[in-house]
Motif scaffolding. Structure first.
Motif, PDB file in Angstrom:
ATOM      1  N   GLU A  10      42.410   5.229 -20.442  1.00  0.00           N
ATOM      2  CA  GLU A  10      41.927   5.347 -21.808  1.00  0.00           C
ATOM      3  C   GLU A  10      40.742   6.308 -21.851  1.00  0.00           C
ATOM      4  O   GLU A  10      39.814   6.212 -21.053  1.00  0.00           O
ATOM      5  N   ILE A  11      40.773   7.242 -22.793  1.00  0.00           N
ATOM      6  CA  ILE A  11      39.691   8.209 -22.938  1.00  0.00           C
ATOM      7  C   ILE A  11      38.611   7.596 -23.818  1.00  0.00           C
ATOM      8  O   ILE A  11      38.886   7.123 -24.927  1.00  0.00           O
ATOM      9  N   ILE A  12      37.376   7.598 -23.315  1.00  0.00           N
ATOM     10  CA  ILE A  12      36.242   7.031 -24.050  1.00  0.00           C
ATOM     11  C   ILE A  12      35.458   8.174 -24.679  1.00  0.00           C
ATOM     12  O   ILE A  12      35.104   9.137 -24.012  1.00  0.00           O
ATOM     13  N   GLU A  13      35.191   8.056 -25.970  1.00  0.00           N
ATOM     14  CA  GLU A  13      34.462   9.092 -26.696  1.00  0.00           C
ATOM     15  C   GLU A  13      33.041   8.609 -26.974  1.00  0.00           C
ATOM     16  O   GLU A  13      32.836   7.552 -27.570  1.00  0.00           O
ATOM     17  N   TYR A  14      32.059   9.393 -26.517  1.00  0.00           N
ATOM     18  CA  TYR A  14      30.652   9.076 -26.720  1.00  0.00           C
ATOM     19  C   TYR A  14      30.068   9.993 -27.789  1.00  0.00           C
ATOM     20  O   TYR A  14      30.451  11.158 -27.895  1.00  0.00           O
ATOM     21  N   VAL A  15      29.102   9.458 -28.555  1.00  0.00           N
ATOM     22  CA  VAL A  15      28.440  10.218 -29.604  1.00  0.00           C
ATOM     23  C   VAL A  15      26.948   9.905 -29.539  1.00  0.00           C
ATOM     24  O   VAL A  15      26.566   8.741 -29.383  1.00  0.00           O
ATOM     25  N   GLU A  16      26.109  10.942 -29.657  1.00  0.00           N
ATOM     26  CA  GLU A  16      24.670  10.727 -29.749  1.00  0.00           C
ATOM     27  C   GLU A  16      24.289  10.648 -31.224  1.00  0.00           C
ATOM     28  O   GLU A  16      24.618  11.545 -32.003  1.00  0.00           O
ATOM     29  N   LEU A  17      23.596   9.560 -31.599  1.00  0.00           N
ATOM     30  CA  LEU A  17      23.241   9.307 -32.992  1.00  0.00           C
ATOM     31  C   LEU A  17      21.761   8.981 -33.113  1.00  0.00           C
ATOM     32  O   LEU A  17      21.128   8.555 -32.152  1.00  0.00           O
ATOM     33  N   SER A  18      21.259   9.149 -34.329  1.00  0.00           N
ATOM     34  CA  SER A  18      19.941   8.644 -34.665  1.00  0.00           C
ATOM     35  C   SER A  18      20.176   7.395 -35.514  1.00  0.00           C
ATOM     36  O   SER A  18      20.739   7.480 -36.607  1.00  0.00           O
ATOM     37  N   TYR A  19      19.789   6.246 -34.997  1.00  0.00           N
ATOM     38  CA  TYR A  19      20.074   4.966 -35.654  1.00  0.00           C
ATOM     39  C   TYR A  19      18.772   4.211 -35.859  1.00  0.00           C
ATOM     40  O   TYR A  19      18.074   3.890 -34.901  1.00  0.00           O
ATOM     41  N   ASN A  20      18.433   3.953 -37.097  1.00  0.00           N
ATOM     42  CA  ASN A  20      17.248   3.171 -37.457  1.00  0.00           C
ATOM     43  C   ASN A  20      15.982   3.774 -36.820  1.00  0.00           C
ATOM     44  O   ASN A  20      15.104   3.060 -36.363  1.00  0.00           O
ATOM     45  N   GLY A  21      15.910   5.097 -36.759  1.00  0.00           N
ATOM     46  CA  GLY A  21      14.734   5.775 -36.246  1.00  0.00           C
ATOM     47  C   GLY A  21      14.710   5.990 -34.746  1.00  0.00           C
ATOM     48  O   GLY A  21      13.723   6.498 -34.221  1.00  0.00           O
ATOM     49  N   CYS A  22      15.766   5.635 -34.030  1.00  0.00           N
ATOM     50  CA  CYS A  22      15.831   5.816 -32.575  1.00  0.00           C
ATOM     51  C   CYS A  22      17.086   6.591 -32.203  1.00  0.00           C
ATOM     52  O   CYS A  22      18.109   6.477 -32.861  1.00  0.00           O
ATOM     53  N   ASP A  23      16.965   7.367 -31.132  1.00  0.00           N
ATOM     54  CA  ASP A  23      18.124   8.092 -30.618  1.00  0.00           C
ATOM     55  C   ASP A  23      18.900   7.182 -29.685  1.00  0.00           C
ATOM     56  O   ASP A  23      18.321   6.529 -28.810  1.00  0.00           O
ATOM     57  N   ILE A  24      20.224   7.128 -29.880  1.00  0.00           N
ATOM     58  CA  ILE A  24      21.079   6.268 -29.066  1.00  0.00           C
ATOM     59  C   ILE A  24      22.335   7.019 -28.651  1.00  0.00           C
ATOM     60  O   ILE A  24      22.699   8.023 -29.257  1.00  0.00           O
ATOM     61  N   LEU A  25      22.987   6.512 -27.634  1.00  0.00           N
ATOM     62  CA  LEU A  25      24.313   6.963 -27.221  1.00  0.00           C
ATOM     63  C   LEU A  25      25.275   5.845 -27.610  1.00  0.00           C
ATOM     64  O   LEU A  25      25.072   4.686 -27.240  1.00  0.00           O
ATOM     65  N   ALA A  26      26.300   6.183 -28.375  1.00  0.00           N
ATOM     66  CA  ALA A  26      27.231   5.173 -28.874  1.00  0.00           C
ATOM     67  C   ALA A  26      28.659   5.503 -28.451  1.00  0.00           C
ATOM     68  O   ALA A  26      28.995   6.658 -28.219  1.00  0.00           O
ATOM     69  N   VAL A  27      29.478   4.471 -28.372  1.00  0.00           N
ATOM     70  CA  VAL A  27      30.895   4.594 -28.059  1.00  0.00           C
ATOM     71  C   VAL A  27      31.675   4.446 -29.357  1.00  0.00           C
ATOM     72  O   VAL A  27      31.412   3.542 -30.151  1.00  0.00           O
ATOM     73  N   VAL A  28      32.631   5.340 -29.574  1.00  0.00           N
ATOM     74  CA  VAL A  28      33.477   5.270 -30.761  1.00  0.00           C
ATOM     75  C   VAL A  28      34.600   4.272 -30.490  1.00  0.00           C
ATOM     76  O   VAL A  28      35.340   4.408 -29.514  1.00  0.00           O
ATOM     77  N   THR A  29      34.709   3.235 -31.333  1.00  0.00           N
ATOM     78  CA  THR A  29      35.770   2.232 -31.210  1.00  0.00           C
ATOM     79  C   THR A  29      36.518   2.127 -32.529  1.00  0.00           C
ATOM     80  O   THR A  29      36.149   2.766 -33.518  1.00  0.00           O
ATOM     81  N   ASP A  30      37.537   1.288 -32.563  1.00  0.00           N
ATOM     82  CA  ASP A  30      38.289   1.075 -33.797  1.00  0.00           C
ATOM     83  C   ASP A  30      37.436   0.371 -34.855  1.00  0.00           C
ATOM     84  O   ASP A  30      37.615   0.584 -36.044  1.00  0.00           O
ATOM     85  N   GLU A  31      36.501  -0.482 -34.406  1.00  0.00           N
ATOM     86  CA  GLU A  31      35.643  -1.216 -35.333  1.00  0.00           C
ATOM     87  C   GLU A  31      34.501  -0.361 -35.871  1.00  0.00           C
ATOM     88  O   GLU A  31      33.911  -0.678 -36.892  1.00  0.00           O
ATOM     89  N   GLY A  32      34.141   0.696 -35.165  1.00  0.00           N
ATOM     90  CA  GLY A  32      33.011   1.550 -35.546  1.00  0.00           C
ATOM     91  C   GLY A  32      32.318   2.052 -34.294  1.00  0.00           C
ATOM     92  O   GLY A  32      32.953   2.302 -33.278  1.00  0.00           O
ATOM     93  N   TYR A  33      31.003   2.164 -34.357  1.00  0.00           N
ATOM     94  CA  TYR A  33      30.209   2.616 -33.219  1.00  0.00           C
ATOM     95  C   TYR A  33      29.560   1.421 -32.530  1.00  0.00           C
ATOM     96  O   TYR A  33      29.044   0.534 -33.188  1.00  0.00           O
ATOM     97  N   LYS A  34      29.569   1.414 -31.192  1.00  0.00           N
ATOM     98  CA  LYS A  34      28.885   0.387 -30.409  1.00  0.00           C
ATOM     99  C   LYS A  34      27.828   1.058 -29.550  1.00  0.00           C
ATOM    100  O   LYS A  34      28.064   2.118 -28.964  1.00  0.00           O
ATOM    101  N   ILE A  35      26.657   0.430 -29.461  1.00  0.00           N
ATOM    102  CA  ILE A  35      25.552   0.990 -28.688  1.00  0.00           C
ATOM    103  C   ILE A  35      25.879   0.930 -27.204  1.00  0.00           C
ATOM    104  O   ILE A  35      26.278  -0.101 -26.684  1.00  0.00           O
TER     105      ILE A  35
END
Length: 66
Positions: A13-38
């Motif tokens: 399974e290919i995992i897709e990562y995204v860098e986001l700014s969430y609630n004032g902090c920079d995070i790395l998140a995983v794209v899932t069917d439910e949404g983004y997970k930290i």
């Protein structure tokens, strides 16, 4: 049936990562069917690491993504 000198591996399974700014902090998140997970938090503030909203595996609220 497969005849091979190498073991037959199931598809990976290919995992897709995204860098986001969430609630004032920079995070790395995983794209899932439910949404983004930290996956990882980038911060110099130690209190952010103690905050439960930034715990790994937490599903992100889409309204707080910048």
């Amino acid at each position: 049936m497969y005849y091979s000198i190498l073991p037959v591996m199931p598809s990976v399974e290919i995992i897709e990562y995204v860098e986001l700014s969430y609630n004032g902090c920079d995070i790395l998140a995983v794209v899932t069917d439910e949404g983004y997970k930290i996956e990882r938090l980038y911060s110099c503030d130690y209190t952010k690491f103690m905050d439960e909203t930034f715990a790994p595996g937490t599903l992100l609220n889409s309204k707080l993504i910048d």
